[in-house]
Design an enzyme around this catalytic site. Structure first.
Site, mmCIF file in Angstrom:
data_model
loop_
_atom_site.group_PDB
_atom_site.id
_atom_site.type_symbol
_atom_site.label_atom_id
_atom_site.label_comp_id
_atom_site.label_asym_id
_atom_site.label_seq_id
_atom_site.Cartn_x
_atom_site.Cartn_y
_atom_site.Cartn_z
ATOM 1 N N HIS A 495 0.833 -1.210 0.000
ATOM 2 C CA HIS A 495 0.000 0.000 0.000
ATOM 3 C C HIS A 495 0.866 1.258 0.000
ATOM 4 C CE1 HIS A 495 -3.587 2.448 1.295
ATOM 5 N NE2 HIS A 495 -2.605 3.209 1.758
ATOM 6 N N GLU A 496 1.759 1.350 0.964
ATOM 7 C CA GLU A 496 2.559 2.563 1.069
ATOM 8 C C GLU A 496 3.473 2.737 -0.137
ATOM 9 O OE1 GLU A 496 1.804 4.800 3.045
ATOM 10 O OE2 GLU A 496 0.482 3.604 4.321
ATOM 11 N N HIS A 499 1.769 4.643 -2.869
ATOM 12 C CA HIS A 499 1.961 6.092 -2.738
ATOM 13 C C HIS A 499 3.338 6.494 -3.261
ATOM 14 C CE1 HIS A 499 -1.658 7.049 -0.561
ATOM 15 N NE2 HIS A 499 -1.364 6.286 0.475
ATOM 16 N N HIS A 502 3.428 6.750 -6.913
ATOM 17 C CA HIS A 502 2.743 7.966 -7.355
ATOM 18 C C HIS A 502 3.709 9.153 -7.320
ATOM 19 C CE1 HIS A 502 -1.433 10.153 -7.184
ATOM 20 N NE2 HIS A 502 -0.817 10.328 -8.328
#
Length: 707
Positions: A495-496, A499, A502
């Site tokens: 998940h992290e 980011h 991104h």
């Protein structure tokens, strides 16, 4: 994701460095000298704690001087002489801030905490000065009125973000309301700093001390060793300590046999900051922040803070959010009741017909039920989830297959803590494109949770490549032993890193628009989507290897584990829905109706009751008194975004599955149409450009969760 913003006047400050104004300081303060490290990375081997405050003072002066140059410009305002200099004005301050504030979150020593107390009011004063500088805003407005329709692409979007950011801060308010808004901004800044200090102290003090090893029956040897290590690191008041993590439920409750101790741990969690311990009561801060936010909204002409906050999101209005949530609640509620009944019925087989399931029992009997039905437990699979393998053979491996990235560890780049690792990220064409830092282990100086942030954001204008970091709170095994993860912790790492991707894949001219600088209900999409790679067989088999033998997880065990992912998932959805609705309930109030601190707990219960989520068995993931996303972070009236963006993420994962989940062409399309574009266009259009869907399909969410 970390949501701290510095001087967030509808935009993030730029990260390029402007050292010329501070040359006289460079010899004694490395923060004011250009870094000689690759990518311009912060040189933590040279930076001393004492350097931060004078660096902030110099950088704030530099920002003021840059703003004054714009104000004093004798020429008519243009994009070139007003907007671009404004975009560039905080480069030194942003560099200092991006070096300092990661420590506030991840390694907050008493010395760092004292500097924060001095710096935050200085930054808020500066933000107020800029936000309410009439001459500056008039120049920006002139550019907006005259040139907006002439500009295109990122230039036009930058102008929009800066102009609208000033308007939303109150630049059009009459003088008396401006002064009140300034005072509110300063007070909220002070309160949020108090919140951070109180919550960290409360969570650290909530540790449950255990005298005898026998009381920890049910825990694995590794978990017992961790409890011993945690006790030593926290002063050794007893041989063992159970550390409280940021969420309401505590992972160790799934295996802890001692029911009295389970109750003690659960109550330590839910009462950590509600005044049960007189030293720790955050309700006064909560009540005041909620009231001040409501007043901000009213000053700006909105009925409540939620309406004000949501205007610039995909959802647009609180009503749209509530419609979305109510549809989920309607579908979820009967499944949650059935799940609770099934767990209690299972527990009664061993505990007797009169056994009453309590919230501190739920994880324990659910785990036993999963073991009985699916023959699977965390202890059985954790040996295959070594943190190092998950990172290199899982997270990085998937990014290589899908986006063409490779990762080279750099041991020559200093970090703020010895636990961190640094990797150079190399693009598919062989060119360096980013630095990535991983800080995965918990410690008393780190706040709870997991997040991504940047030491430096990407910007073509200043030829800056991104320097990104992830922070988690995984237990670090004793020296010489492997740090093993649960499946939840595995997906948190994926998940992290979503980011991080991104931020790393950003390809934007201006930092204000780059990377994760998007609406709150879009920013969690790349991260939640990236979780989907963890369970793809080719990726899973590559990282799920036994820490001793290196053998892949046996096919039969893998099948049982993957089947268990959606076992009794109503709880996870319910705790998220409850927290989301709490956030909205507080921020839908007009200022006059915000409850006083002594009524805050009752307000929470009533808000949950009214929407049908008051359920002792499924408490909110974060209760009001320790809801850091809302009171200390940037998710006020925005926690719904985790569920909202999960819909987007599931839709995108479905597209990947249809086109080839690990195909480079699919990843390149995702990169080109979404991940590289930051906030340079309409976010829904980006989603549609990639998926071909005109609107997200919310029905996919329940299906993906096995509901």
């Amino acid at each position: 994701m970390n949501t701290r913003t510095i001087l967030a006047i509808g935009m993030t400050s730029v990260t390029m460095l402007s050292f010329n104004a501070c040359q006289q300081h460079t010899q004694e303060n490395p923060l004011l000298a250009e870094s000689s490290l690759p990518f311009g990375a912060p040189d933590f081997s040279k930076i001393k704690t004492a350097d931060y405050l004078p660096a902030f003072e110099a950088a704030i002066k530099d920002k003021r001087d840059n703003i004054q140059k714009i104000v004093d410009c004798p020429d008519s305002a243009t994009f070139e002489n007003t907007i671009l200099p404004f975009e560039d004005s905080g480069k030194l301050l942003d560099h200092v801030s991006r070096t300092f504030f990661p420590l506030v979150d991840a390694d907050k020593t008493p010395e760092i905490g004292e500097i924060e107390k001095k710096v935050q009011p200085m930054l808020t004063d500066l933000e107020n000065e800029i936000a309410f500088n009439k001459t500056l805003f008039e120049r920006i407005r002139q550019v907006y009125d005259k040139q907006h329709d002439q500009l295109t692409g990122e230039d036009q979007k930058l102008l929009e973000e800066i102009y609208k950011g000033f308007v939303r801060k109150g630049a059009l308010l009459p003088a008396d309301k401006m002064e009140r808004m300034k005072a509110i901004n300063l007070r909220i800044s002070d309160l949020q700093q108090q919140w951070g200090d109180q919550l960290q102290d409360a969570t650290n003090d909530a540790v449950v001390w255990v005298d005898k090893k026998e009381e920890l029956a049910g825990l694995s040897d590794a978990d017992m060793a961790q409890c011993q290590k945690d006790a030593e690191s926290r002063g050794g008041k007893a041989p063992y300590a159970i550390v409280i993590v940021n969420t309401t439920q505590q992972p160790l409750l799934a295996t802890l046999d001692n029911r009295d101790l389970r109750k003690k741990v659960f109550e330590a969690s839910i009462h950590r900051a509600d005044g049960t311990n007189a030293k720790h009561n955050t309700f006064a801060i909560v009540s005041e922040i909620a009231k001040l936010r409501a007043e901000q909204a009213e000053l700006m002409g909105y009925p409540n803070y939620a309406a004000y906050s949501l205007e610039n999101t995909m959802a647009k209005t609180p009503e749209h959010v509530y419609d979305f949530l109510k549809n989920l609640i309607k579908a979820y509620a009967p499944k949650a009741d059935a799940e609770t009944k099934a767990i209690e019925d299972f527990a009664r087989k061993s505990e007797g017909a009169d056994f009453q399931l309590q919230p501190y029992d739920r994880f324990y009997y659910s785990a036993k039920m999963k073991k009985a039905m699916l023959d699977i437990s965390d202890d059985e699979v954790k040996p295959y989830f070594n943190v190092d393998s998950v990172l290199v053979n899982g997270v990085f491996y998937a990014a290589n297959l899908v986006y063409g990235l490779t990762f080279k560890e750099r041991t020559d780049i200093p970090t703020y803590h010895s636990d961190m690792r640094v990797f150079e990220v190399i693009d598919k064409d062989g060119k360096p494109m980013a630095l990535f830092y991983g800080d995965y282990y918990r410690r008393p100086t780190k706040r709870g949770g997991a997040w991504m942030d940047a030491f430096q954001e990407q910007t073509r204008r200043w030829k800056h490549l991104p320097i990104i970091f992830n922070v988690c709170n995984t237990a670090k095994a004793p020296d010489g032993e492997p740090s093993l993860l649960t499946w939840d912790e595995v997906t948190t790492m994926f998940h992290e890193f979503g980011h991080a991707l991104h931020g790393m894949l950003s390809n934007c001219e201006y930092e204000t628009l780059a990377g994760t600088s998007v609406a709150r209900d879009f920013v969690e999409m790349p991260s939640q989507f990236n979780e989907s790679f963890a369970a793809i067989p080719q990726v899973f088999d590559h990282f799920a290897r036994h820490y001793k033998t290196g053998a892949q997880m046996p096919a039969e065990l893998k099948e049982r584990m993957l089947k268990s992912i959606n076992f009794q998932t109503a709880y996870a959805l319910g705790e998220n829905l409850a927290a989301t609705c709490l956030d909205l309930a507080w921020h839908m109030l007009p200022a006059k109706d915000v409850p006083t601190p002594d009524k805050a707990a009752a307000f929470e219960s009533e808000a949950l009751r009214q929407i049908g989520l008051l359920n002792a068995q499924i408490p909110p993931r974060y209760s009001t008194s320790y809801f850091n996303h809302v009171w200390g972070g940037g998710y006020a009236a925005g926690y719904y975004s985790y569920l909202w963006t999960e819909v987007l993420a599931v839709n995108i994962a479905d597209v990947f599955a249809q086109r080839g989940a690990l195909k480079r062409e699919t990843g390149q399309a995702m990169r080109d149409k979404i991940l590289s574009r930051g906030n340079t266009g309409d976010l829904m259009q980006m989603f549609s450009d990639f998926t071909g869907m005109q609107q997200p399909d919310a029905s996919s969410l329940l299906k993906a969760r096995g509901l």
